[in-house]
Scaffold this motif. Sequence first.
Motif, mmCIF file in Angstrom:
data_model
loop_
_atom_site.group_PDB
_atom_site.id
_atom_site.type_symbol
_atom_site.label_atom_id
_atom_site.label_comp_id
_atom_site.label_asym_id
_atom_site.label_seq_id
_atom_site.Cartn_x
_atom_site.Cartn_y
_atom_site.Cartn_z
ATOM 1 N N CYS A 175 -0.119 -4.586 14.894
ATOM 2 C CA CYS A 175 -1.168 -3.996 15.728
ATOM 3 C C CYS A 175 -0.538 -3.414 16.984
ATOM 4 N N ASP A 187 -8.634 -8.210 12.260
ATOM 5 C CA ASP A 187 -8.417 -6.783 12.083
ATOM 6 C C ASP A 187 -6.965 -6.449 11.746
ATOM 7 N N THR A 190 -6.289 -3.946 8.989
ATOM 8 C CA THR A 190 -6.419 -2.494 9.152
ATOM 9 C C THR A 190 -5.732 -1.969 10.410
ATOM 10 N N SER A 191 -5.083 -2.837 11.173
ATOM 11 C CA SER A 191 -4.561 -2.429 12.480
ATOM 12 C C SER A 191 -3.062 -2.158 12.492
ATOM 13 N N ASN A 206 -3.769 2.335 10.612
ATOM 14 C CA ASN A 206 -4.643 1.808 9.545
ATOM 15 C C ASN A 206 -3.864 1.172 8.401
ATOM 16 N N CYS A 208 -1.950 -2.202 6.551
ATOM 17 C CA CYS A 208 -2.298 -3.607 6.358
ATOM 18 C C CYS A 208 -1.028 -4.463 6.385
ATOM 19 N N ASN A 224 3.428 -1.387 2.569
ATOM 20 C CA ASN A 224 2.087 -1.635 3.107
ATOM 21 C C ASN A 224 1.668 -2.982 2.515
ATOM 22 N N HIS A 227 -1.632 -4.629 1.030
ATOM 23 C CA HIS A 227 -2.191 -3.952 -0.144
ATOM 24 C C HIS A 227 -1.279 -4.081 -1.361
#
Length: 332
Positions: A175, A187, A190-191, A206, A208, A224, A227
Motif C-alpha cells: 500500500c 484493503d 486492492t491497495s 490496484n 493484490c 500479483n 490473485h
Amino acid sequence: MTEQSEDSADEKIPQRPLKCRLQGNFAAWLHRSGGSLAITTYTSGKLVLVGSTDSKLAINAHKFARPMGMARNGSRLAIAVREQILTFRLQDDGKFIPERTYDTGKVNAHDLAFGRRGIYFANTRFNCLARVSDRKQFVQCWLPPFISTMFAQDRCHLNGLGMQAGSPAMATAFCETDEKNDWRKEDRFTSGVLIDVARNEIVARNLCMPHSPRRYRRAWWLCNSGHGSLSRFDPSSSECQEVCALPGFTRGLCFTGKYALVGLSKIRPKHILDAPPVRARHGELTAGVALVNLSTGKQEGLLEFVEGGNEVFEVAFLRDVKEPRLQHEKET
C-alpha cells in the motif's frame, strides 16, 4: 482467531522433512537446461537445492533461520536470513562455500540483489531500499515517495526489488501509506503498488499483495500474489496484465530462456498474507515452483512440495551448475 504476524509465522509451524513430487515437463526441462534451482521455503526454514544428473533430480535441503531473498551474481550467491545476509562463493566442483556474513539487525529483509554498489535489499521493517555495509547495519538508498522518513516499523510492507543496469529500478509494496501497520488492513487486497524507483513515482495500482518485480526481455514482470498471477507491466496503460494464473500465492520469480519459474505458496487461513482472491479461483492451493512458458502463458510443469515446505519466498536459476551443493560455516 487473530491474524498471525509475518515475523512469527516460522516459529509456529512444525518442522517436517521435505517431500516433493514432479508434474508435467519439469524434470525433463531442468535436465535440458544445464542448470539447477535454489529455493527458499521461508516459514519452514529451508534452502532447497534442486539438481539434475542422469535425468534424475537430486534434491537437498539446508536449514536456515527464516531464509527469504536470494540473488546470484557469477560465482557468488547471497541469501537473506534472520538479522543477516550471507554470501557464498561457488567452487569448481559445484559447492557453494561461505564467504561473508553481514549483520543487518532486525530489518525483515525481503528481496535481495547484487548491484553496482554492493548487495541491495528491500528493508521491509524500515520502509526503504538499502544496501549492506561494512561499518553499520545498512545504508539507506531510497524511500518511497509516500514515506516521510525512515521508521523502524513496517508501514507499507515494501517487499520487492527489481534491478536494471546494476541499480534499483522497481519496487513493490502492499500500500502507499505512512501510517503504522496500515498494510495489515483489509484493503491490502486492492491497495498494492508498483513503484518506479528512478522516477520516484507509482506506475501501477490496484494490485493484490504484489511481490518480485523483475526485468526480463525488455519488460517488467511481477507476481500479483494475492490473485495467484504472473503478470507483465504495460507502461502504456499503467496496468499489470495477467500472463498466467497459478494455483498458489505467487512469490519468487526468475527467468531462463522462454521460461519463468514462479514460486507458489499455501497461505493459511487467518494468516496476515491470506489471499481470498486466489482461494476463490482455485480452492486448494499448491506449494512449490511452477514452470511457465512465456510464449504460450501456460504452466508446463511443477515441482510440488507435498510436505515440509508450505511457503516459497524466492527461486533462483543456477545457470551452468547441474549438481549444486552448499557448505555451512560450522561444517568441516
